[in-house]
Design an enzyme around this catalytic site. Structure first.
Site: not given
Lengths: 531, 531
Positions: A323, A333, A339-340, A479, A481
């Site tokens: 993502r 990045r 998580r993603d 969850w 952030d």
């Protein structure tokens, strides 16, 4: 399968961008409903090809634009609604599966620009179809425009002593060659036609104190043939053409990774529009095959469209590029969000089991032996040592070593690794690879363990990290952030913990979509095996 | 002293920006000849206050703008030439010592916007002087405009899930309050007048698919009173006023660090234009005192201007903010460049000995025991451990530890530390602090040594790092970072080595400007002592 496989935007002045992803291999692009966006090769952080100005006004510029000019009246516009804006008789953006189309009718001239990246090639094709529906002969000029980027996006945004001095452009044999001296890397723009003009320098094409909305070269109808060592570069190839009433034309621009030789090869291959048509058809087959693996039928047609087309499309693309390549994270990045990636991978074991397994193994390697995952990490950190750095930086950047890469509990998010438990369970259920649990994988902070031991550590971590009420702690974040709890407990994480435990220990497919009123078809149900 | 202490630009459409620096303490701004630029508090990387879009078209937007509107005709323009552009009867930018003035006459209305940051305050003042020279009564509206930035510049450029969700704005008591929830940090804009309108949301003020060139609010003559939790924020305070023929007016906007309370305090202090005048005079005295320390007189008046004003001004500002805050390096780095800081510090031992010594000590701490300097480093790495991190990141960023901070010979530039030898020599010659050589300082990679031992290591390093011809190796780079020799020798570095040896061992002032036809005056010669 469903035919609702295009997202169509008729009202174009929406308050935020609607984006699509092009490319299913190494070359990727993110483009919005007005052809704004950027192109990258493998890494949107370290090998950006076209420039994008985040948070600009108007939003999300520049992009991969085509300009049209009526040579009789001098009037000009863009095929996509931006950057020129203004009224059209007709405008429509169609985001399809790995392609986007911008349709525009103005002054009786129909134009449609299709952007896509053929499989097996590192080139983005810009297909233009023109039709003179005005009933009178027309003389036209057409220009491509994209702004080249310095490869390292942080330098492109912030360090112009590098970006402006280490980039150059030239034009030869109808092809624009953009070079980053430092990396000895090249990009090209070629065309299916012999250009009637070109510009390699952004400021020459746009003109001083102008924007993409009103390029000087378009206003006066001709390019200046600019190129230079150093400066800001662009890809402008001009074509002049006349269209009789009812006549149609097709033109192709090719924006790709590689130098002049590669440009010539690609031009030969896609000079004939039929070759582009075949490449687009090939992409459609690629997605057809993926989507056909699992098709759901529920009483709600909108739900069907989401389940059968867009959820899988979104997930497949996210697993491919992560993502971090989007308009929300603009490619600053490299690597994976824990998580993603766990969430995205969960949805593709049936459509792309190899990629799903690859991502799972990377996430397992990014798990600490304490049972929490590294919130953001680069899988290359844990792979075999590269012979040479994947991306060469032109300036001194401290290289973090492993000791500093493995962040402490302070930076652990309470939910990150819990998602992976369900992902692994889904993967094994779908593929039947029960042995996968016994495979040995390293931990981010050293030591080895089986996949099963990794998952057990994740579940034990959450069982231990509870607060005063026996509910899971929120840790750095639970969850969301952006909330950054900084203490406290999270019912959400406790629910997630229970769900992960159930996902791993459930022995059969259990309650699922098959238990409702809908039906599933495709290969998936047959291949499901109980654990 | 010379009176050539303003850099005046009459021809405004220059191909690249001419910038000036505002602020001599914690608050700093870089602004160009059309009021484009950005404001920051202490760190342009971690505490950016106003947003800047690097490499945009038109270049170097946005900025700290004032818009004017003739309420009778609806015509509008900006006091600075950008962002509205267009013809003026008169336009001039004057970059002075820590202030910039934008003068504009249009339609018989004279306007001058002065930007500066008073000493002892963390606020940028926007002083507007208006004069109705048109011979008829005029009804006007004036607006301020600056776009707020997310503090962390990499997030502002690339990570909108943070920047768009963690920032908010409100308007109270005539003051705009911009808040970054994550840091509990605030900025404000206040004014010397009661605002007739305001906008805190960029997209409301500019309007959809518009730019700073044609804000919707200016076009229609009124703000929308927008504010929000989340989104993109700006500082717009509107004032409506009428001017009789020949009448003048003064208005002040105040853009600063801090919340509503600080905004109220600052407003009280600078509500009276005389207070702003005194603050500007105070800045002039600050620079007068510095410049008077050493004034040269040569037969060439242009040389005198450079020596007596601009060289010292440039150096003083660079030593204060480092060259990382500019339009070439747009504040994406924190800390010091080894070479740059050594060079800049060399020129200020007479005008700012305390800051010169501070920078020298930081550079000595950034020296490895092998004798090469860390090309880019943050002095905080080697200072006492901070009680809390200086800047809180809203997302997980690996913190490099010292082991990875100390780069190897591969990343060493052959010239970096050699400059420091001459800098220390200049400092001791100027101040007479011979004991300075005996002071003990740490090395970046551990261990301690006297200043003299540090310098000896630098000179020995260059003596050892020679190539096949006995000339110093180029190492990563020899001064021109962009060349990155990657091997070979550099005559330039050998010359520099000899020069550094001479600078340290020369026993008297030696051949210098006093030996030529020119003369030196000021305090400096009296205070010079031979080593």
């Amino acid at each position: 399968m469903t035919k609702n496989d295009e997202y169509v935007i008729d009202r174009v002045d929406v308050p935020v961008s609607w984006t699509n992803y092009l490319g299913v291999e190494d070359l990727g692009a993110v483009v919005n409903h007005t052809a704004g966006g950027y192109l990258f090769y493998k890494s949107p952080e370290h090998h950006r090809i076209t420039r994008f100005r985040p948070n600009g006004v108007p939003m999300d510029r520049p992009g991969h634009y085509l300009y049209l000019r009526d040579e009789e009246t001098g009037e000009s516009w863009s095929v996509s609604w931006q950057p020129c804006g203004g009224p059209r008789e007709h405008y429509r953006c169609r985001h399809g599966l790995s392609y986007s189309v911008y349709e525009c009718t103005r002054n009786g001239l129909k134009a449609a620009q299709t952007l896509f990246i053929p499989r097996g090639e590192n080139v983005e094709l810009w297909e233009l179809r023109l039709e003179n529906a005005s009933g009178r002969p027309r003389a036209l000029s057409v220009w491509s425009y994209a702004e080249f980027s310095y490869h390292q996006i942080s330098i492109d945004n912030q360090n112009f002593q590098m970006s402006l001095y280490c980039a150059g452009s030239r034009y030869e044999d109808g092809i624009i060659d953009y070079e980053l001296f430092y990396e000895r890397a090249h990009q090209f723009m070629a065309a299916s036609f012999t250009p009637g003009g070109f510009d390699c320098l952004r400021d020459s094409f746009l003109g001083p104190y102008r924007t993409e909305s009103n390029p000087l070269a378009v206003e006066r109808g001709k390019c200046s043939g600019s190129f230079e060592k150093g400066g800001n570069h662009c890809a402008v190839l001009q074509k002049k053409l006349a269209l009789a009433p009812g006549e149609t034309a097709r033109l192709t621009w090719m924006l790709g990774e590689g130098g002049l030789e590669e440009g010539r090869r690609v031009r030969e291959r896609y000079r004939d529009p039929a070759a582009a048509d075949r490449a687009l058809e090939d992409l459609a087959q690629y997605w057809d095959e993926k989507l056909s693996k699992l098709q759901a039928s529920t009483p709600d047609p909108d739900m069907n469209t989401m389940l059968n087309v867009w959820n899988l499309y979104q997930s497949e693309v996210n697993v491919l590029f992560s993502r971090f390549a989007s308009f929300i994270e603009v490619g600053g990045r490299t690597g994976l969000g824990y998580r993603d990636t766990a969430q995205d991978s969960m949805t593709i074991p049936h459509s792309n089991p190899d990629k799903c397994r690859e991502r799972i193994l990377q996430l397992l390697q990014g798990l600490t032996s304490s049972g929490y995952g590294l919130h953001l990490f680069d899988p290359a950190w844990f792979g075999p040592p590269a012979e040479k750095p994947a991306f060469k930086s032109p300036t001194v950047i401290p290289t973090p070593d492993k000791a500093s890469i493995v962040h402490g509990l302070d930076d652990a998010c309470a939910d990150d690794a819990l998602w992976l438990v369900a992902t692994v369970a889904e993967y094994v259920r779908e593929t039947g690879e029960l042995d996968f649990f016994h495979r040995t994988v390293g931990y981010a902070d050293g030591g080895m363990g089986t996949v099963y031991e990794h998952l057990k550590k994740i579940l034990d971590f959450s069982a231990e990290q509870v607060g005063a009420h026996g509910i899971c702690k929120g840790l750095r974040a639970d969850w969301n952030d952006c909330l950054n709890l900084g203490g406290g407990e999270s019912a959400m994480v406790s629910f997630l913990h229970v769900w992960a435990l159930g996902a791993l220990h459930r022995r059969g497919p259990g309650p699922g979509p098959g238990g409702g009123r809908g039906t599933l078809r495709g290969h998936a149900p047959e291949r499901r095996r109980p654990l």
